[in-house]
Design an enzyme around this catalytic site. Structure first.
Site, PDB file in Angstrom:
ATOM      1  N   LYS A   1     -14.171  -2.301  -1.170  1.00 50.54           N
ATOM      2  CA  LYS A   1     -13.501  -3.526  -1.635  1.00 50.54           C
ATOM      3  C   LYS A   1     -12.733  -4.194  -0.512  1.00 50.54           C
ATOM      4  CE  LYS A   1      -9.417  -4.918  -4.261  1.00 50.54           C
ATOM      5  NZ  LYS A   1      -8.612  -5.242  -3.053  1.00 50.54           N
ATOM      6  N   ASN A   2     -11.961  -3.409   0.256  1.00 47.44           N
ATOM      7  CA  ASN A   2     -11.097  -4.004   1.276  1.00 47.44           C
ATOM      8  C   ASN A   2     -11.876  -4.540   2.471  1.00 47.44           C
ATOM      9  OD1 ASN A   2      -8.802  -3.537  -0.235  1.00 47.44           O
ATOM     10  ND2 ASN A   2      -8.368  -1.566   0.726  1.00 47.44           N
TER      11      ASN A   2
ATOM     12  N   ARG B   1     -10.691  -5.146 -10.887  1.00 47.32           N
ATOM     13  CA  ARG B   1     -10.675  -5.856  -9.599  1.00 47.32           C
ATOM     14  C   ARG B   1     -11.198  -4.984  -8.469  1.00 47.32           C
ATOM     15  NH1 ARG B   1      -5.453  -6.896  -7.601  1.00 47.32           N
ATOM     16  NH2 ARG B   1      -6.679  -7.513  -5.794  1.00 47.32           N
TER      17      ARG B   1
ATOM     18  N   ARG C   1       5.197  -8.951   0.430  1.00 48.74           N
ATOM     19  CA  ARG C   1       4.027  -8.848   1.302  1.00 48.74           C
ATOM     20  C   ARG C   1       3.832 -10.198   1.984  1.00 48.74           C
ATOM     21  NH1 ARG C   1      -1.070  -6.409  -1.701  1.00 48.74           N
ATOM     22  NH2 ARG C   1      -0.453  -7.747  -3.428  1.00 48.74           N
ATOM     23  N   PRO C   2       4.760 -10.578   2.856  1.00 50.10           N
ATOM     24  CA  PRO C   2       4.711 -11.905   3.455  1.00 50.10           C
ATOM     25  C   PRO C   2       3.491 -12.064   4.340  1.00 50.10           C
ATOM     26  CG  PRO C   2       6.337 -10.540   4.567  1.00 50.10           C
ATOM     27  CD  PRO C   2       5.880  -9.761   3.364  1.00 50.10           C
ATOM     28  N   ILE C   3       3.066 -13.327   4.501  1.00 50.49           N
ATOM     29  CA  ILE C   3       1.935 -13.626   5.381  1.00 50.49           C
ATOM     30  C   ILE C   3       2.424 -14.252   6.686  1.00 50.49           C
ATOM     31  CG2 ILE C   3       0.279 -13.845   3.499  1.00 50.49           C
ATOM     32  CD1 ILE C   3       0.583 -16.888   3.741  1.00 50.49           C
TER      33      ILE C   3
ATOM     34  N   CYS D   1      -1.846  -8.026  -6.601  1.00 48.89           N
ATOM     35  CA  CYS D   1      -0.914  -7.091  -7.235  1.00 48.89           C
ATOM     36  C   CYS D   1       0.507  -7.296  -6.727  1.00 48.89           C
ATOM     37  CB  CYS D   1      -1.347  -5.651  -6.946  1.00 48.89           C
ATOM     38  SG  CYS D   1      -2.974  -5.218  -7.579  1.00 48.89           S
TER      39      CYS D   1
ATOM     40  N   ASP E   1      -2.896   3.209  -0.442  1.00 46.43           N
ATOM     41  CA  ASP E   1      -3.746   2.979  -1.611  1.00 46.43           C
ATOM     42  C   ASP E   1      -4.145   4.262  -2.321  1.00 46.43           C
ATOM     43  OD1 ASP E   1      -3.648   0.303  -1.174  1.00 46.43           O
ATOM     44  OD2 ASP E   1      -5.758   0.027  -0.708  1.00 46.43           O
TER      45      ASP E   1
END
Length: 419
Positions: free
Chosen positions: A22-23, A398, A121-123, A116, A306
């Site tokens: 998935k990732n 998901r 979780r800043p970008i 989620c 994870d």
């Protein structure tokens, strides 16, 4: 509303095959925008995140054919149009469109990402890299606007203040068509980064150092189409290993790359889990007694954040006391109160979980609060006496391909129902 209903206590036997990562695939699909011809991805998992990404690609004009585990993407008709917030907000990995659109068009208008809720979780690392490459960043409403003076980005020397998989991949995607050389220092080293770099290099990019903490990208003018096999999902593999150890009576897990799971498997061996490592598979025996251990997550090649949630039900079945500390995401503890409802002796304080085992679990109505917390509840439901009803299962769908079918084939009494 969909729910997963599990009647627990059924012994699991047989074999299960791990799907594509998935990732990886959530970055591979946006990266295909950079090609001047058709890109074919094999081993694509059947998950809702893929459906959302395909929807976004088609909205932008790409022609996409999805057949089984193969995705054929023709990006030649993609237009640089604003990507609607309602589509982008479905998943966190939508931020990879920033890098791919910036690389192809020199500009992008994309809604802010969703996903989620795992705490901040800043970008900012992504945006810092884009600014170093000559992009101007601004916010308007629910969208991010990235522009360049001449619709061109330039190579730059970029140091990541913290190790970030998303920022490393996004910067790499943007850099492949930039003018000049980009050097990414303190880069993340996850296998998914190598997978994305392999796709891009097969398209004609010039990327060196993926999988190390220094990645060098020499920009190219054009990228051609290619065919690419997605790597196996190490998180899905780790989830099924934990599940097999917790509720199995001999489960053969296929399409596994041991090299991607070394720190995780070392922790299982410390617990006393009996398994046989094969070239591309792992056989997990029926377990008798397990020892409690403590877990601390860290960037790859350390213990993956994870995997701490899917491992938790197995940990609480072990003898003794242990702790779980997540150094990556402060809110990756939302499975704890749900497991406590089921009878687990477990508690959390900030990012630190304490447990005492063995716990005897009973089926209850519980709620998945994020993807990996949902996986933990599925495993707990398989272990528990009685019936477990899991709501908010959209999170689980998901990231776990055909999970109901795979578990049913192992002998689980599990159903997806709609209220």
């Amino acid at each position: 509303m969909k729910k997963i209903i599990i009647n627990g206590g059924k012994p699991l036997k047989g074999e299960v095959s791990v799907s594509g990562a998935k990732n990886s695939v959530v970055a591979l699909i946006p990266a295909a925008i950079l090609a001047d011809d058709v890109v074919v991805l094999d081993g694509v998992p059947n998950i809702s995140d893929v459906d959302s990404l395909v929807d976004i690609m088609e909205t932008m004009g790409a022609k996409v054919v999805h057949s089984g585990e193969t995705l054929e993407i023709d990006p030649r008709s993609v237009q640089n149009i604003p990507v609607p917030y309602d589509k982008i907000s479905r998943l966190r990995a939508s931020y990879y469109f920033y890098g791919s659109l910036l690389g192809r068009f020199g500009q992008a208008v994309v809604g802010l990402p969703g996903g989620c809720d795992l705490g901040p979780r800043p970008i900012d690392l992504h945006l810092k890299a884009f600014e170093a490459m000559g992009a101007d960043v601004s916010y308007e409403g629910e969208s991010m606007h990235l522009t360049t003076p001449h619709q061109t980005i330039y190579g730059a020397h970029i140091y990541m203040d913290t190790v970030s998989v998303g920022a490393t991949i996004n910067t790499m995607i943007a850099a492949v068509k930039a003018q000049g050389r980009t050097v990414i220092e303190n880069a993340a080293r996850e296998p998914e980064i190598i997978d994305v770099a392999t796709l891009l290099n097969n398209m004609g990019a010039r990327i060196r150092g993926a999988g190390t903490d220094v990645i060098t990208v020499d920009g190219v003018e054009k990228l051609h189409g290619t065919r690419h096999q997605v790597i196996p999902d190490r998180i899905e593999a780790g989830t099924y290993i934990a599940l097999a150890a917790a509720a199995g009576e001999g489960v053969h897990i296929k399409n596994v790359l041991y090299e991607h799971l070394e720190s995780y498997i070392a922790k299982l061996e410390e617990m006393g889990v009996r398994m046989t490592i094969e070239e591309d598979a792992i056989y997990v025996e029926k377990q008798s007694s397990l020892r409690a251990v403590s877990v601390k997550t860290s960037p790859y090649p350390g213990f993956a954040t994870d995997l701490q949630q899917p491992l938790t039900p197995l940990l609480i079945s072990a003898e003794g006391q242990g702790t779980i500390v997540d150094t990556i995401y402060e809110k990756r503890i939302n499975h704890v109160p749900e497991l406590a409802k089921m009878g687990a002796a477990i508690s959390a304080d900030k990012n630190r979980i304490t447990y005492q085992g063995p716990s005897h679990l009973r089926g209850r109505a519980v709620k998945a609060t994020d993807l990996r917390a949902g996986a933990a509840l599925v495993i707990a439901g398989l272990m528990a006496d009685g019936q477990t009803q899991i709501s908010n299962v959209e999170f689980i769908l998901r990231g776990y391909s055909n999970i109901i079918e795979k578990l049913s084939a192992l002998g689980a009494d599990i159903h997806l129902v709609t209220d």
